[in-house]
Design an enzyme around this catalytic site. Structure first.
Site, mmCIF file in Angstrom:
data_model
loop_
_atom_site.group_PDB
_atom_site.id
_atom_site.type_symbol
_atom_site.label_atom_id
_atom_site.label_comp_id
_atom_site.label_asym_id
_atom_site.label_seq_id
_atom_site.Cartn_x
_atom_site.Cartn_y
_atom_site.Cartn_z
ATOM 1 N N ALA A 94 -7.347 57.269 31.178
ATOM 2 C CA ALA A 94 -6.913 58.909 32.118
ATOM 3 C C ALA A 94 -7.683 58.997 32.835
ATOM 4 C CB ALA A 94 -6.823 59.861 30.980
ATOM 5 N N HIS A 100 1.635 54.778 45.002
ATOM 6 C CA HIS A 100 1.315 53.248 45.813
ATOM 7 C C HIS A 100 2.838 52.858 46.711
ATOM 8 C CE1 HIS A 100 -1.260 54.151 41.851
ATOM 9 N NE2 HIS A 100 -1.584 54.050 42.797
ATOM 10 N N TYR A 123 -11.490 61.231 45.036
ATOM 11 C CA TYR A 123 -11.467 60.766 43.585
ATOM 12 C C TYR A 123 -12.387 59.334 43.180
ATOM 13 C CZ TYR A 123 -9.099 56.665 41.154
ATOM 14 O OH TYR A 123 -8.258 55.699 40.896
#
Ligand SMILES: NC(=O)c1ccc[n+]([C@@H]2O[C@H](COP(=O)([O-])OP(=O)(O)OC[C@H]3O[C@@H](n4cnc5c(N)ncnc54)[C@H](O)[C@@H]3O)[C@@H](O)[C@H]2O)c1
Length: 335
Positions: free
Chosen positions: A74, A187, A141
């Site tokens: 996660a 993506h 990120y």
């Protein structure tokens, strides 16, 4: 093995749960369903809806389910969002990650496999990229993943936490049961499949990179291959397994890249999508995206040597074909 899979209702987590169950393991999924789907969790796994960042609740879950190892899939994982709202990424991926490690420490669960990313490298020094390349993430990120990787290292040193850190490159493909369903989709492959299904044109970001056809080159790995690597990683965290440290005392995480070791250009991916779907994609070329390196290819040798893992489904046709098939058999996704 009794395994807790965080993010087991998500794309990669659900395929890993499927394999773990197939191999006879006992699986508990912890997922807040923020980007995952209840329908992606097999009825043979126990689903706990909640956050991995709630230490007390996670301790109770680890103890109640007698968890032996955690597969931590996660996280928040959209590069662009992380640049707009880094606070949310630090709070979840780092703050939540430390809360999870603390819960594991309290419950004496000392085995973790962590979903990391090639984004920890930023602009690499070498191609293919070895694990020894400097870690210089170019987005928040990647940085949050780098920080949690390093925390797992320190938890190994101080508390004997046995870790395997897997740096995935681009993940694609599907099994018959589980596929990729993100809203919005960020993506390339699922976006192209969506465009093919809806007859929409697609935009590639830049065709003036120093690559043979001018478009970016990326290393893709089939999600089913990734699930096998998770299983091999979980096995490597066993208390008697020297790959992640001695039986007692300080431990050093095993860090491996996961990729095919070869790259496909965006244009090659577009061509393969057109062949598989038998739809012609109206292609537009947009400007480059800031921070997109021209080429990202993994050196996967360490995963081969240390995890006895090799990708088996490495062709674009296998990855795109399986993803397309999943779309066809699940026209409404998990609903
Ligand atoms: N998909 C890729 O190509 C790729 C590449 C590199 C790394 N990764 C990493 O792999 C992991 C899985 O990616 P994915 O594509 O399956 O993403 P995903 O969004 O499909 O799955 C993530 C899951 O985690 C859950 N989740 C998020 N925050 C949570 C929280 N605080 N508590 C509990 N559950 C939470 C979501 O509901 C979702 O089910 C991520 O850690 C990502 O960074 C993915």
């Amino acid at each position: 093995m009794r395994v807790l899979v965080t993010g087991g209702a998500g794309y990669i987590g659900s395929v890993s749960v499927e394999l773990l169950l197939q191999m006879g393991h006992d699986v508990t999924v912890l997922d807040d369903l923020s980007t995952g789907h209840r329908g992606a969790v097999s009825g043979r796994a126990h689903l706990e809806v909640g956050s991995y960042g709630s230490t007390d609740k996670v301790v109770a879950l680890l103890e109640k389910s007698k968890i032996e190892a955690v597969l931590h899939c996660a996280s928040k994982a959209i590069v662009g969002d992380s640049m707009k709202d880094p606070g949310a990424y630090y709070s979840e991926n780092v703050g939540g990650g430390i809360a999870l490690l603390e819960a594991m420490r309290t419950a004496k669960v000392r085995r973790i496999v962590f979903s990391s990313t090639a984004a920890v490298y930023g602009l690499p020094d070498n191609t293919p990229i070895p694990e020894t390349d400097p870690l210089r993430p170019t987005n928040a990120y990647g940085e949050t993943k780098r920080v949690l990787e390093s925390a797992i290292g320190w938890y190994g040193q101080a508390y004997g936490m046995r870790g395997v850190i897997l740096r995935y490159f681009n993940v694609a493909g599907a099994t018959m049961e589980h596929g990729e369903q993100h809203t919005p989709e960020s993506h390339l492959i699922p976006s192209l499949l969506e465009a093919a299904a809806e007859g929409r044109p697609v935009t590639l970001f830049g065709d003036d990179y120093p690559t043979p056809d001018g478009t970016c080159i990326r290393d893709y790995i089939h999600v089913e291959d990734l699930a096998w690597a998770h299983l091999r990683g979980l096995e490597a965290t066993a208390p008697t397994d020297t790959r992640t440290g001695p039986q007692s005392g300080p431990c050093e995480p095993l860090i491996c890249n996961l990729g095919n070791g070869r790259g496909f250009s965006n244009r090659q991916v577009v061509n393969a999508v057109e062949v598989v779907t038998r739809h012609s994609l109206g292609l537009k070329i947009g400007p480059r995206r800031a921070g997109d390196p021209p080429v990202l290819i993994a050196a996967p040798d360490k995963a081969h040597d240390k995890l006895a893992w090799k990708s088996r489904l490495g062709s674009l046709e296998e990855m795109i074909g399986s993803a397309w098939e999943w779309r066809q058999t699940h026209p409404s996704g998990y609903r």
